[in-house]
Every structure is written in C-alpha cells, then in structure tokens.
Scaffold this motif. Structure first.
Motif, PDB file in Angstrom:
ATOM      1  N   ALA A   1      98.018  84.984  28.010  1.00  0.00           N
ATOM      2  CA  ALA A   1      99.102  83.931  27.891  1.00  0.00           C
ATOM      3  C   ALA A   1     100.250  84.360  28.999  1.00  0.00           C
ATOM      4  O   ALA A   1     100.605  83.516  29.746  1.00  0.00           O
ATOM      5  N   CYS A   2     100.779  85.497  28.921  1.00  0.00           N
ATOM      6  CA  CYS A   2     101.964  85.876  29.431  1.00  0.00           C
ATOM      7  C   CYS A   2     101.695  86.216  30.987  1.00  0.00           C
ATOM      8  O   CYS A   2     102.257  85.709  31.821  1.00  0.00           O
TER       9      CYS A   2
ATOM     10  N   MET B   1     101.675  83.135  33.130  1.00  0.00           N
ATOM     11  CA  MET B   1     102.889  82.856  33.482  1.00  0.00           C
ATOM     12  C   MET B   1     103.778  83.668  34.443  1.00  0.00           C
ATOM     13  O   MET B   1     105.002  83.902  34.648  1.00  0.00           O
TER      14      MET B   1
ATOM     15  N   LEU C   1     102.823  89.066  21.627  1.00  0.00           N
ATOM     16  CA  LEU C   1     103.865  88.913  20.590  1.00  0.00           C
ATOM     17  C   LEU C   1     104.050  87.832  19.791  1.00  0.00           C
ATOM     18  O   LEU C   1     105.038  87.219  19.116  1.00  0.00           O
ATOM     19  N   GLY C   2     102.938  86.944  20.069  1.00  0.00           N
ATOM     20  CA  GLY C   2     102.902  85.863  19.195  1.00  0.00           C
ATOM     21  C   GLY C   2     103.700  84.560  19.396  1.00  0.00           C
ATOM     22  O   GLY C   2     104.096  83.510  19.112  1.00  0.00           O
ATOM     23  N   ASN C   3     104.101  84.749  21.066  1.00  0.00           N
ATOM     24  CA  ASN C   3     105.022  83.760  21.424  1.00  0.00           C
ATOM     25  C   ASN C   3     104.531  82.900  22.938  1.00  0.00           C
ATOM     26  O   ASN C   3     105.332  82.896  23.944  1.00  0.00           O
ATOM     27  N   CYS C   4     103.078  82.987  22.575  1.00  0.00           N
ATOM     28  CA  CYS C   4     102.558  82.544  23.964  1.00  0.00           C
ATOM     29  C   CYS C   4     102.787  81.056  24.275  1.00  0.00           C
ATOM     30  O   CYS C   4     102.437  80.818  25.464  1.00  0.00           O
ATOM     31  N   ALA C   5     103.386  80.397  23.638  1.00  0.00           N
ATOM     32  CA  ALA C   5     103.738  78.744  23.989  1.00  0.00           C
ATOM     33  C   ALA C   5     105.089  78.997  24.737  1.00  0.00           C
ATOM     34  O   ALA C   5     105.567  77.863  25.319  1.00  0.00           O
ATOM     35  N   CYS C   6     105.815  80.127  24.674  1.00  0.00           N
ATOM     36  CA  CYS C   6     107.074  80.238  25.096  1.00  0.00           C
ATOM     37  C   CYS C   6     106.708  81.442  26.405  1.00  0.00           C
ATOM     38  O   CYS C   6     107.881  82.444  26.320  1.00  0.00           O
TER      39      CYS C   6
ATOM     40  N   LEU D   1     112.909  89.067  19.499  1.00  0.00           N
ATOM     41  CA  LEU D   1     111.919  88.294  20.474  1.00  0.00           C
ATOM     42  C   LEU D   1     112.947  87.479  21.431  1.00  0.00           C
ATOM     43  O   LEU D   1     113.882  87.045  21.240  1.00  0.00           O
ATOM     44  N   ILE D   2     112.105  87.544  22.638  1.00  0.00           N
ATOM     45  CA  ILE D   2     112.640  86.858  23.976  1.00  0.00           C
ATOM     46  C   ILE D   2     111.508  85.898  24.473  1.00  0.00           C
ATOM     47  O   ILE D   2     110.471  86.407  24.570  1.00  0.00           O
ATOM     48  N   GLY D   3     111.842  84.605  24.692  1.00  0.00           N
ATOM     49  CA  GLY D   3     110.851  83.754  25.306  1.00  0.00           C
ATOM     50  C   GLY D   3     111.215  83.101  26.481  1.00  0.00           C
ATOM     51  O   GLY D   3     112.643  83.323  27.142  1.00  0.00           O
ATOM     52  N   ARG D   4     110.171  82.575  27.135  1.00  0.00           N
ATOM     53  CA  ARG D   4     110.509  82.094  28.666  1.00  0.00           C
ATOM     54  C   ARG D   4     111.342  83.160  29.714  1.00  0.00           C
ATOM     55  O   ARG D   4     112.352  82.557  30.243  1.00  0.00           O
TER      56      ARG D   4
END
Lengths: 523, 165
Positions: free
Chosen positions: B92-93, B96, B130-135, B145-148
């Motif tokens: 997912a990452c 992006m 890290l389970g933050n795949c929508a960000c 955790l850091i997203g986008r």
C-alpha cells in the motif's frame, strides 16, 4: 448569555488519526475554547474509518453530529470564528456525519459502534447495545450458542474463510483439561487495518465475542495476540481488559453467570508468519514462530497442546451481534456461501481510503470507484491487489468481480482479510512480483524448503527476467517454481506467494517484456 | 502537523534490574516473549547476559532463548540509536511512492535500512505494514505513527532529528 452551554466535540484517538495530526487538533480546540471562554468537552473517540477525512472532527448539535474533515491545528481558530460549535458551514464541513455518502451507503454491523464514543467507556458500550449478545448467550445452552454461530454462516475473516461455527463445534466436542480461545490480531497484510481500527475503536466488542466463544466451547482462558506494529491497539485492549475485569465481565462469574473466563493480551515481535495460526500458537508458547504440521488441528491440539479456537478479530467481533439479533438476521446479508458483511479495507493509491463494511457481493469496481473515488494521483487505474501480499493483482477487466470468497477463487485470486490496494499506471508488475517473492523470503519461517529456498530462487529468476537474460526460459522456470511452491509448501505463505506472481504474469505480461534493466536497478 | 521528536534515552544495561524484570514475568504461561519485550522496553535491547538469565528462569536451554531472540525482527542484541525511524515498504505504501522516500532517508542519514548512523543517533528500519494503509505512505518514529508522508514532510522530520539530541 449567562448559562453556558456545553458542547461536545469529538476528535479521534485512533492511531491513523493521530498519524495525521489529531492530537494537535485536540489540543488546539481545547486551547481555543478556553481563550474564548466557551464550555467545550473534547471526547477522544475511535475513528469512523473514514481515513481519507482524518482528522475527522465532529460537533454534537441539535441536527446530529456534524463532521469537519482533514482539520489541522491551524484551521481551529477559523473554525471557531465561524459557527463551528453549532455545526455551521465551513470549507472543511462534510455535513451530518451519518449522511456522508461514504458512511451512509455502508451496511455496518460489526463496525456499527466504532468511532461513536470513547472506546474505553464501558457505560457507552452498554448504552449503545453492548453486552446484549452476551446476555442472550447466558440464557442458552453452550451447544445452542455454537449452533447459532454455525447457522449464521459466519466464515473466518482472517483470510481462509473456514466456517467459524464448525471450528467451535470441534473444540466443543474435543476433550481436554483446559481449552483456550485465541484471537489472532496479528494483522500483517498490507492494505488491511480493520482489526486495528476495531481494537482501538470498540475493544469491548472483541472482548464480548471472546467471552461468548469461551462459554460456547467450555474454554476458561483466552489470549489476544496483537502484532507489535500496533502499539496503540495493544494499549487500548490492555486497558479495556482491565476495565472489564473491574466491572465483573471477566474472571470468575462472568457477567453474573456461572462461567469463568480469563483474558490476556500478548505482543508479537515483528514476524508476519505469526499470523498463521500454528506459528501464532508457537509464539504464544514462547517459541520461535515456526509453523506446525497439521493434523492435529489446533481445535484438537492447540495452545499448550489443548483444544483451542483460533479466530480472527473480525470473526469474534461478529459474534455478539449474531447472538443478539439471531443467526437469520446475519445470514440474510451476503451472497452465495459468503454470508453476512465484509469489512473491506480500501487503501493505497486511492482518493478515499478507509473502512467500508458491506454485505458480500459488492463488486471490486464499485468499491474502488464509488467509495474510493478513483486513484489518489488522478492517473489511470491499473491494478488492485486484493487479500494482502499473498493476494492476486487484478486488472481493470476484473473490476466486475463480486467480493465473495468463491468469485475470487474462480479468478485465481483470494479475498483474504478484505484488503484492497489500488495502483495507478506507474506500477511495474514485474517489480511487484519480485517484491512478493522477496517478502516471502524475508518472512519465511524456514520450516519447508519450497518456501524457504523457493522464494529466494524466485527473486533471482525475476531479476534475470527484468535484466533481459534468457527471458523465455526464465519465465518457464518461474511458472514451474510457482507450481511447486503452491503444491508443496506447508502453509499459506509459501503456498500463496505464487498468486501475486502468477497474476502479474497472466494479466500484465507486457511488464515482463520491457527493455532490459540492470540487476542493480531491479533491487 | 508538527512532527515531534521524543528524547527518551534508555538506561545502560543492568544485570540486577534485568533479573528483577525476568522474575516479575517468569510465572506467565509462555513467558519468553513477554520477558524479552519487557527487557527491551527498559534497556532498548536484549543484552548478552539476558540469554542465560532467561534460560535459567524458564528452565529452557540457552540455545532456545537465543533462537527466539534471533527469530523475531523486533528483538535487538545491540543498543539501537537514540531514535528509531521505521519506514513502511509494503504494497500500500509502495503504491504511494514509499521507495523514493526510503531512498531519501537513506541518503540523508547516510545509512541503509537496518543500520544506525555513526553518531548513534538514528536507527533506520523497514517495516512491513503499520496498518495505516489508507494514509500511505506511513512511517513510525519512536513508536509514534506518521501518515501521508511526503518528501517535504520527511525532510522536516529529518531536520528535527538532526537538531535533536
């Protein structure tokens, strides 16, 4: 005005919301309210799963909760300048939360309560329908609880899709001095986050499901195995368990009934293979996460050699509702042999990623287009990998596939844990195929040769293809290798790694026929 | 969003305290992982002395304990840098553009994935989801955790790390 009106403002404490600034937003709102002498209570709720809109701030008003999306700390003074506390219009306003199409068009059963309140408020949990399934379970004979779950058609949400009730029946009838309920919360698949969202947003639901499972099969002890990449979920579950003990829902005399159920949470240590149930059991026992031969099944000889239910978070979390509303209510959702709802996780290169709970049967294309709004980059869609790193890459032609276990199997794919990762046209499927093999090599437990050695050979073969060396022969070899890994691996890691590789070869052959690149660049 | 840098420094390895930690957890069923986690949480790594200590407490062989420490990616046998930056490089990452960000971090820190900068300040690691795949793309700095993440935010983050202790 003399009497101040208290307004509730919700700012999620979910890890994804925090990762994009929710903490700063909460601090800013509290500070701004104080400066303006306004009476505001900030509630740190779970996330609604609309991750594209996080941090999603909600204000409670007479018209319901009004949402503001992608709020930053810098936006806060401007929000207060407008009629924010009355839910007034603002450029970040998304209107009434429940009417946001993304949420409105879902069928939320498992996630109905997620994000509504403070996840650690057991009062809120009860007020919003929590513990009703447990109350009904306490009026039933354990066998009847098992049959209710069988009747509901619930299948394991971890990926394998095995009927949950049948597993329970096996444990129920197995003999053992001590039986266990183990929750697999080792959600390692890329593109998935439903377990994490639920554990952080509605932890008592999982606890309730595990208590019911314990009563049903005669297990008095349970473990939740959470991956270490989820520190927030681990902390929330740990706190929720302590609260449940304090309030008499765990321990001796569960919820006032005659049963005993003890529950503990354990942390994984960064190993993907521990999501495989027998490796998970080894890990819980304090050993290396090496998979076990089957038989015996964990249902017969599981944790510490005793009969054990191993269920995914979402399977266990579906149980309270099945008990509360009955098996028929649940099985009336869905299609074919896939009954109930699937918490779909939409992620990757997509405009609106998040949690979408729908009855089985919605098509892949509808999820990506209607909910997701297409790619985040705005470039054309090229592929979607469904079901995690062991799932197939589906091309545009396959967007009509309904999300249902059998439909995916028919197209040589798998639904897995319900994760969808979207890629735009810049993706190179030869490199994705290489990554699938590389990932398998990194995470292989090493017990069986096809997985341990095959994955490394797979990387090397794909490197030669990318480098343009003897392509036809190497592609033939790759196909052979995939067939061998599928047939001869001991578990799903080696057995399913060929899925992404073969689907890339079948649907995107042009990516294996590009001008030769140096081996170095392929890394 | 302001990217914070924590300055929590682990104390040096202490046999007596390690023994206490082992004693506190040894009665748990399947105590090996909880003990190792507790030791690493306290000292930042699993000291060499821990192997015989844990083996004796649990009546297991040293080889078995060493095997567990070596098997799991989380357990470290060397002290990490004062800060740990984990960058997700799962699918997912990737979709992006995480691989470009990993290169950027490697270049600026002057180390590859899995290594610590020469000054002992930063350990750079890969994470596989890290389970933050929508960000996406996602990363984790010292457990936060850091997203986008994008190139500009990563640069700011590395600036802060540079000026942190």
């Amino acid at each position: 005005m003399s009497a101040k009106i208290n307004t509730k403002v919700y700012v999620p404490r979910d890890a994804a919301a925090l990762s994009v600034g929710a903490e700063d937003v909460a601090v800013a709102i509290i500070g701004e309210a104080r400066r303006r002498k306004l009476d505001v209570t900030v509630v740190r709720n779970g996330s609604r799963g609309l991750f594209w809109a996080e941090p999603l701030v909600e204000v409670e008003t007479s018209q319901g909760r009004i949402a503001y999306g992608r709020v930053t700390a810098a936006d806060v003074p401007g929000l207060f300048d407008g009629a924010f506390l009355k839910g007034g219009h603002h450029r970040l306003s998304l209107g009434v939360t429940e009417d946001i199409p993304y949420l409105k068009h879902q069928e939320r059963l498992t996630f109905a309560r997620c994000g509504l309140t403070d996840p650690l408020s057991i009062e809120d949990y009860r007020r919003l329908g929590g513990f009703r399934g447990l109350a009904r379970a306490l009026t039933l004979a354990p066998d009847s609880i098992v049959e209710e779950v069988v009747e509901s058609g619930l299948r394991g949400r971890g990926g394998a899709g095995f009927p949950t009730g049948i597993k329970w029946r096996t444990v129920r009838t197995a003999s053992g001095a001590q039986k266990y309920v183990v929750c697999n919360a080792d959600e390692g698949d890329s593109g998935t986050f439903a377990d994490r969202l639920l554990m952080e947003g509605d932890p008592f639901l999982l606890i309730e499901g595990m208590i019911i499972a314990g009563i049903a099969v005669g297990a008095t002890s349970g473990y939740i195995y959470v991956r270490s990449e989820y520190p927030h979920a681990f902390r929330t579950i740990k706190q929720a368990i302590a609260i449940a003990y304090k309030r008499g829902y765990l321990g001796v005399g569960v919820a006032g009934g005659p049963f005993v159920f003890d529950l503990d949470v354990r942390l994984g240590a960064g190993s993907y293979i521990c999501g495989e149930e027998t490796a998970l059991l080894e890990s819980l026992e304090g050993k290396r996460g090496i998979i076990r031969y089957r038989p015996p099944l964990p249902a017969i000889k599981g944790l510490f050699g005793q009969p054990t239910i191993v269920n995914n978070v979402l399977s266990l979390a579906a149980v309270p509702l099945i008990l509360d509303k009955g098996a028929t209510f649940y099985r009336d959702f869905g299609m074919g042999r896939s009954r109930g709802t699937l918490p779909i996780q939409l992620a990757g290169n997509v405009k609106r990623g998040g949690l979408i709970e729908k009855a089985f049967g919605i098509t892949l294309g509808d999820v990506i287009e209607e909910f997701g709004g297409g790619t985040a980059s705005g470039r054309p869609f090229r592929a979607a990998q469904v079901g995690g790193p062991l799932g197939a890459y589906f091309p545009r032609d396959f967007l009509d596939t309904p999300l249902d276990y059998e439909s995916f199997t028919a197209r040589k794919g798998l639904l897995g844990h319900g994760g969808i990762v979207v890629f735009d046209d810049t993706v190179d499927l030869a490199r994705q195929a290489r990554f699938a093999m590389e990932f398998c090599a990194i995470e292989s437990c090493g017990k069986c040769t096809p997985c341990r050695i095959g994955s490394t050979r797979g990387v090397e073969i794909i490197d030669r293809v990318i480098a343009g060396q003897d392509r036809d022969r190497n592609l033939e070899l790759l196909n052979d290798l995939c067939e061998l890994m599928q047939d001869a691996s001991l578990c799903a890691l080696g057995g399913l790694t060929p899925y992404p590789v073969l689907s890339a070869l079948e649907h995107f052959p042009e990516d294996f026929d590009r001008p030769a690149q140096s081996l170095r660049a392929a890394e | 969003m302001d990217l914070q840098v924590n300055n929590r420094v682990a104390p040096p390895w202490d046999d007596a305290e390690a023994l206490e930690i082992v004693a506190r957890h040894r009665q748990m069923p399947g105590a090996t992982l909880p003990i190792l986690h507790a030791l690493q949480e306290r000292f930042g790594y699993i000291g060499r002395a821990a192997i015989p200590m844990v083996a004796e407490a649990l009546n297991l062989s040293q080889a078995e304990i060493h095997g567990v420490v070596a098997f799991y990616d989380d357990f470290r046998e060397q002290p990490p840098g004062r800060h740990t930056l984990r960058m997700c490089r799962a699918e997912a990452c990737q979709s992006m553009g995480c691989n470009t960000l990993v290169e950027q971090a490697e270049k600026r820190l002057g180390v590859g994935l899995g290594a610590t900068t020469a000054d002992g300040k930063v350990t750079l690691e890969a994470a596989y989801c890290l389970g933050n795949c929508a960000c996406a793309p996602a990363a984790m700095l010292d457990g936060e955790l850091i997203g986008r993440l994008d190139s500009a935010r990563l640069d700011r983050l590395l600036d802060r790390l540079e000026s942190a202790s």
